[in-house]
Design a protein around this motif. Structure first.
Motif, PDB file in Angstrom:
ATOM      1  N   ARG A  35      14.379 -15.473 -22.439  1.00  0.00           N
ATOM      2  CA  ARG A  35      13.660 -16.160 -21.369  1.00  0.00           C
ATOM      3  C   ARG A  35      13.589 -17.644 -21.711  1.00  0.00           C
ATOM      4  N   GLU A  36      13.890 -18.487 -20.730  1.00  0.00           N
ATOM      5  CA  GLU A  36      13.962 -19.921 -20.957  1.00  0.00           C
ATOM      6  C   GLU A  36      12.782 -20.674 -20.349  1.00  0.00           C
ATOM      7  N   PHE A  37      11.688 -19.985 -20.069  1.00  0.00           N
ATOM      8  CA  PHE A  37      10.520 -20.668 -19.541  1.00  0.00           C
ATOM      9  C   PHE A  37       9.271 -20.005 -20.103  1.00  0.00           C
ATOM     10  N   THR A  68       2.818 -19.183   0.979  1.00  0.00           N
ATOM     11  CA  THR A  68       3.673 -19.442  -0.187  1.00  0.00           C
ATOM     12  C   THR A  68       4.812 -18.433  -0.165  1.00  0.00           C
ATOM     13  N   SER A  69       6.001 -18.926   0.006  1.00  0.00           N
ATOM     14  CA  SER A  69       7.170 -18.039   0.048  1.00  0.00           C
ATOM     15  C   SER A  69       7.757 -17.857  -1.349  1.00  0.00           C
ATOM     16  N   LEU A  70       8.629 -16.887  -1.461  1.00  0.00           N
ATOM     17  CA  LEU A  70       9.338 -16.696  -2.722  1.00  0.00           C
ATOM     18  C   LEU A  70      10.142 -17.954  -3.059  1.00  0.00           C
ATOM     19  N   GLN A  71      10.759 -18.565  -2.061  1.00  0.00           N
ATOM     20  CA  GLN A  71      11.523 -19.800  -2.294  1.00  0.00           C
ATOM     21  C   GLN A  71      10.621 -20.906  -2.822  1.00  0.00           C
ATOM     22  N   ASP A  72       9.400 -21.007  -2.292  1.00  0.00           N
ATOM     23  CA  ASP A  72       8.446 -22.001  -2.789  1.00  0.00           C
ATOM     24  C   ASP A  72       8.154 -21.755  -4.270  1.00  0.00           C
ATOM     25  N   LEU A  73       7.955 -20.502  -4.622  1.00  0.00           N
ATOM     26  CA  LEU A  73       7.655 -20.151  -6.017  1.00  0.00           C
ATOM     27  C   LEU A  73       8.842 -20.466  -6.930  1.00  0.00           C
ATOM     28  N   LEU A  74      10.033 -20.108  -6.495  1.00  0.00           N
ATOM     29  CA  LEU A  74      11.223 -20.373  -7.306  1.00  0.00           C
ATOM     30  C   LEU A  74      11.387 -21.869  -7.548  1.00  0.00           C
ATOM     31  N   GLU A 105       8.943 -24.215  -7.360  1.00  0.00           N
ATOM     32  CA  GLU A 105       7.821 -24.701  -8.179  1.00  0.00           C
ATOM     33  C   GLU A 105       8.014 -24.343  -9.654  1.00  0.00           C
ATOM     34  N   LEU A 106       8.530 -23.150  -9.908  1.00  0.00           N
ATOM     35  CA  LEU A 106       8.692 -22.679 -11.285  1.00  0.00           C
ATOM     36  C   LEU A 106      10.036 -23.070 -11.889  1.00  0.00           C
ATOM     37  N   SER A 107      10.926 -23.608 -11.069  1.00  0.00           N
ATOM     38  CA  SER A 107      12.270 -24.014 -11.505  1.00  0.00           C
ATOM     39  C   SER A 107      13.011 -22.871 -12.183  1.00  0.00           C
ATOM     40  N   ILE A 108      12.987 -21.711 -11.514  1.00  0.00           N
ATOM     41  CA  ILE A 108      13.703 -20.546 -12.038  1.00  0.00           C
ATOM     42  C   ILE A 108      14.465 -19.873 -10.905  1.00  0.00           C
ATOM     43  N   GLY A 109      15.397 -19.031 -11.279  1.00  0.00           N
ATOM     44  CA  GLY A 109      16.155 -18.259 -10.304  1.00  0.00           C
ATOM     45  C   GLY A 109      15.447 -16.966  -9.960  1.00  0.00           C
ATOM     46  N   SER A 110      15.924 -16.320  -8.916  1.00  0.00           N
ATOM     47  CA  SER A 110      15.276 -15.086  -8.467  1.00  0.00           C
ATOM     48  C   SER A 110      15.363 -13.973  -9.517  1.00  0.00           C
ATOM     49  N   TYR A 169      12.037 -12.092 -10.858  1.00  0.00           N
ATOM     50  CA  TYR A 169      11.779 -10.652 -10.770  1.00  0.00           C
ATOM     51  C   TYR A 169      11.635 -10.013 -12.146  1.00  0.00           C
ATOM     52  N   ALA A 170      12.426 -10.484 -13.109  1.00  0.00           N
ATOM     53  CA  ALA A 170      12.327  -9.945 -14.468  1.00  0.00           C
ATOM     54  C   ALA A 170      10.969 -10.261 -15.091  1.00  0.00           C
ATOM     55  N   ALA A 171      10.452 -11.445 -14.812  1.00  0.00           N
ATOM     56  CA  ALA A 171       9.196 -11.874 -15.431  1.00  0.00           C
ATOM     57  C   ALA A 171       7.961 -11.363 -14.685  1.00  0.00           C
TER      58      ALA A 171
END
Length: 191
Positions: free
Chosen positions: A5-7, A28-34, A36-41, A45-47
């Motif tokens: 994990r890189e975050f 807050t959409s999933l895209q907004d979260l991705l 904001e967190l600078s991560i991929g989907s 989902y893994a985290a």
């Protein structure tokens, strides 16, 4: 071989909490979260499993932080009226400074009442506040600061309800005079 994990999960939860707090769960959409967190989907989902599971983690985190702050004030102040006043003043100032933010627990109660998991987190957070206040009021009563005819649990429930109402009134931008009058009345419950 699994990728590392890189975050930082805790930082990600804090950033997601801030986003949910500012925008609300539904907005807050999933895209907004991705973003904001600078991560991929896949990493998301893994985290976290899902948007809802991350939201529940943010509610847990918020309740933990707020509970810790409340406990600190109740433990540091030597007089119950001073402690309660300090807690309520802090909330009033926060709401006057940024009325759009409010309280994440109140926001969840009003925005996600139909989601059993979120409603359960709200209930747990409110019960935590009640419990911390009741313990402090019991200790104050044992020190003679609170009349023996007062019921610490009932007072704690009143103050807990007052706190939640105060946060709603803060979002409604009722102003300092309104909340200060209400605060004065609430503090008389300790007399």
């Amino acid at each position: 071989m699994a990728r590392t994990r890189e975050f930082d999960i805790d930082q990600a939860v804090d950033r997601a909490m801030d986003l949910f707090w500012r925008r609300g769960y539904a907005e807050t959409s999933l895209q907004d979260l991705l973003k904001e967190l600078s991560i991929g989907s896949g990493s998301f989902y893994a985290a976290f499993g899902s948007k809802e599971q991350l939201y529940l983690r943010t509610l847990d985190r918020y309740a933990s932080l707020q509970g810790g702050d409340l406990e600190t004030v109740l433990d540091e102040e030597t007089e119950i009226r001073t402690a309660v006043r300090k807690i309520l003043d802090t909330l009033i100032e926060a709401d006057l400074t940024d009325p759009t933010r409010g309280c994440l627990v109140v926001n969840a109660a009003t925005q996600c009442a139909d989601q059993p998991s979120a409603a359960g987190r709200v209930n747990t957070a409110i019960r935590q506040v009640e419990s911390l206040l009741a313990g402090a009021l019991e200790r104050a009563q044992a020190r003679g600061e609170l009349s023996p005819d007062k019921d610490p649990r009932q007072l704690a429930r009143f103050l807990t309800t007052f706190v939640q109402g105060l946060r709603v009134v803060g979002r409604a931008r009722m102003g300092r005079e309104f909340v200060e009058d209400a605060l004065s009345t609430a503090l008389r419950a300790l007399d």
